[in-house]
Write an enzyme that holds these catalytic residues in place. Structure first.
Site, PDB file in Angstrom:
ATOM      1  N   LYS A  79       0.564  -1.592   0.012  1.00  0.00           N
ATOM      2  CA  LYS A  79      -0.228  -0.653   0.302  1.00  0.00           C
ATOM      3  C   LYS A  79       0.811   1.261   0.641  1.00  0.00           C
ATOM      4  O   LYS A  79       1.749   1.466   0.459  1.00  0.00           O
ATOM      5  CB  LYS A  79      -0.729   0.053   1.160  1.00  0.00           C
ATOM      6  N   SER A 165     -10.602   2.598   3.251  1.00  0.00           N
ATOM      7  CA  SER A 165      -8.665   3.203   2.083  1.00  0.00           C
ATOM      8  C   SER A 165      -8.272   2.077   1.214  1.00  0.00           C
ATOM      9  O   SER A 165      -7.230   2.505   0.230  1.00  0.00           O
ATOM     10  CB  SER A 165      -8.265   3.908   3.100  1.00  0.00           C
ATOM     11  N   SER A 189     -10.405  -0.105   7.347  1.00  0.00           N
ATOM     12  CA  SER A 189      -9.525   0.172   5.971  1.00  0.00           C
ATOM     13  C   SER A 189      -8.977  -0.744   5.455  1.00  0.00           C
ATOM     14  O   SER A 189      -8.381  -0.658   4.143  1.00  0.00           O
ATOM     15  CB  SER A 189      -8.696   1.874   5.417  1.00  0.00           C
TER      16      SER A 189
END
Length: 499
Positions: A79, A165, A189
């Site tokens: 990420k 997210s 998230s």
């Protein structure tokens, strides 16, 4: 023969060790998928050379008879909230576009030291603020899933949200662009995008994984965790990611358990709490039905089911959306155009003008919204009325969990109030978007381990997930319950390739 990109982390690890294939073959297969799936916009930066470099090192070590590392031969996605030495790290923002760290985050460093290779940096909501991956400066991430009509005909072909997210992570795993990825979870998230895309993900106890080198959103809530297609894969990655870090003052100085070795779907002697507050009036009927099936699955695994109450749950969402923006307002104050990141310096501008112009240019609408909310609740006239009160309610929410766990060992709830929705469907209504976190936020406020596991498909063929919440530091019971659900749900659905 099974495609290499269909293999799980455990299967890649074990197959490589057995000589079924080389690490380079695996890396090349995933690199090919990443390049072919750019329509999903899951990656901000692709690093095929990094994946091949780690693969070649693993192949050389194996050929030389040297001891292999825990993740030798396994490529993963990272990420783009984790700082990676020599590779651009943006937090999906214009503010950090072009920022290349000279250091490695603790979590990513642990993964590389364990032999994992990096396929690239995954897209996300800007500064991890969002629930649909629509706030990224680099464009929306698209879920690989598509709706199917109830009559069995083709769906409406709308582009769907992969959750947020960590939407780049969830989309990439579901589309077989990587076998696993890192995520971060502030209010859901990891868990919500996992539920939206039919994969698994675990947010460990707050402090299990170091936050050092992760671009901060809300420091008392942010926690790194793994995302993968199976519970076992999550256990494997979490063992590497977790551990004490003296560079992080919130890091827990505790030994890392052997979660994979102790995985068991036998829940005899365990009590599962069903919180009544998670079944509000108007709960989606398909979500409720899946929850009921999940209860039966855990009973079948030997668990006893008990009813519990978490009376302050109804205050969790407003509490979160006071505390998280307040901490974001403080954390994002460092982006001022002076030390790093973007700088906008209009002709004749003074220092204050530069601050304003830089932040107006570098931050997106959702980030600005949360900064303004956070600054407001921290202001002198409203600090006690909002932020102080929210911290008091947070303590009550944590106490609710403590009291519930006097009666049970874990909790079972839905992960999200619905299946994935179309991109743009909720973007005009921030409150509707924030409601996506209604089931995940309480565990974050309490700092508890929580996991999402896929349980089935809705009538339109989209994944639905169940959430398991455990006692602090008891990731093992959470993983074991996840395995019990995984075995009984038999979830093998995958998106039809359209990209």
């Amino acid at each position: 023969m099974t495609e290499l990109t269909d293999l799980t982390v455990a299967e890649i690890r074990d197959g490589f060790r057995a000589g079924d294939f080389s690490a380079r073959e695996v890396a090349e297969a995933f690199n090919k998928n990443v390049a072919a799936a750019r329509a999903l916009n899951a990656f901000i930066v692709e690093t095929p050379e990094k994946a091949l470099e780690a693969a070649d090192a693993a192949d050389r070590a194996k050929a030389a008879g040297e001891p292999l590392k825990p993740l030798s031969g396994v490529p993963i996605g990272m990420k783009d909230l984790f700082c990676t030495e020599g590779v651009q790290t943006t937090a999906a923002s214009h503010m950090l576009e072009g920022f290349t760290p000279t250091y490695e985050s603790t979590v990513s460093g642990k993964l590389w030291a364990a032999g994992a290779g990096m396929l690239g940096k995954l897209n996300l909501d800007q500064f991890a603020m969002g629930s649909s991956n629509e706030t990224s400066y680099f464009g929306n991430v698209i879920s690989p899933w598509r709706r199917a009509r109830k009559d069995g005909g083709g769906g409406d072909n709308a582009a769907l949200a992969p959750g947020g997210s960590s939407g780049g992570s969830s989309s990439a795993i579901a589309a077989r662009l990587c076998p696993a990825a890192t995520g971060t979870d502030t209010g859901g998230s990891i868990r919500q995008p996992a539920a939206f895309t039919g994969i698994s993900g675990i947010k460990p106890t707050y402090g299990r994984c170091s936050r050092w080198g992760i671009v901060a959103f809300a420091s008392s809530l942010d926690q790194a965790g793994p995302m993968a297609r199976t519970v076992r894969d999550n256990a494997i990655l979490l063992e590497t990611m977790a551990g004490f870090d003296p560079k992080d003052s919130t890091s827990l100085d505790l030994a890392v358990p052997q979660w994979e070795a102790h995985l068991s779907s036998d829940l005899k002697g365990k009590k599962v709490g069903i919180p009544k507050e998670y079944r509000p009036d108007g709960l989606n009927a398909e979500i409720a039905a899946l929850w009921d099936r999940g209860i039966e699955w855990l009973k079948d695994a030997g668990a006893e089911v008990v009813d519990v109450s978490l009376p302050h749950t109804k205050y969790a969402l407003p509490t979160y959306y006071i505390i998280a923006p307040a901490e974001a307002s403080s954390n994002l104050a460092r982006y001022d155009g002076v030390r790093y990141g973007q700088r906008d310096l209009p002709d004749g501008a003074g220092l204050q003008d530069m601050y304003a112009a830089t932040r107006a240019l570098g931050f997106g609408p959702e980030v600005k919204r949360r900064i303004m909310i956070g600054t407001y609740v921290l202001s002198a006239g409203f600090y006690d009325a909002y932020y102080t009160q929210a911290q008091k309610v947070r303590a009550l929410i944590a106490r609710d969990f403590e009291q519930a766990f006097e009666k049970c060992d874990l909790l079972l709830t839905p992960t999200a109030p619905s299946a994935s929705f179309a991109l743009g469907e909720k973007q005009a209504d921030p409150l509707a978007m924030y409601l996506n976190d209604v089931f995940t936020v309480p565990a974050s406020l309490a700092g508890l381990p929580a996991m999402a596991v896929p349980g089935g498909l809705d009538a339109q063929g989209l994944p639905l997930g169940l959430q398991i919440i455990g006692k602090a530091l008891d990731e093992q019971t959470v993983l074991n319950a996840g395995l019990a659900i995984e075995e009984r749900a038999g979830f093998t659905a995958r998106p039809d390739k359209w990209w």
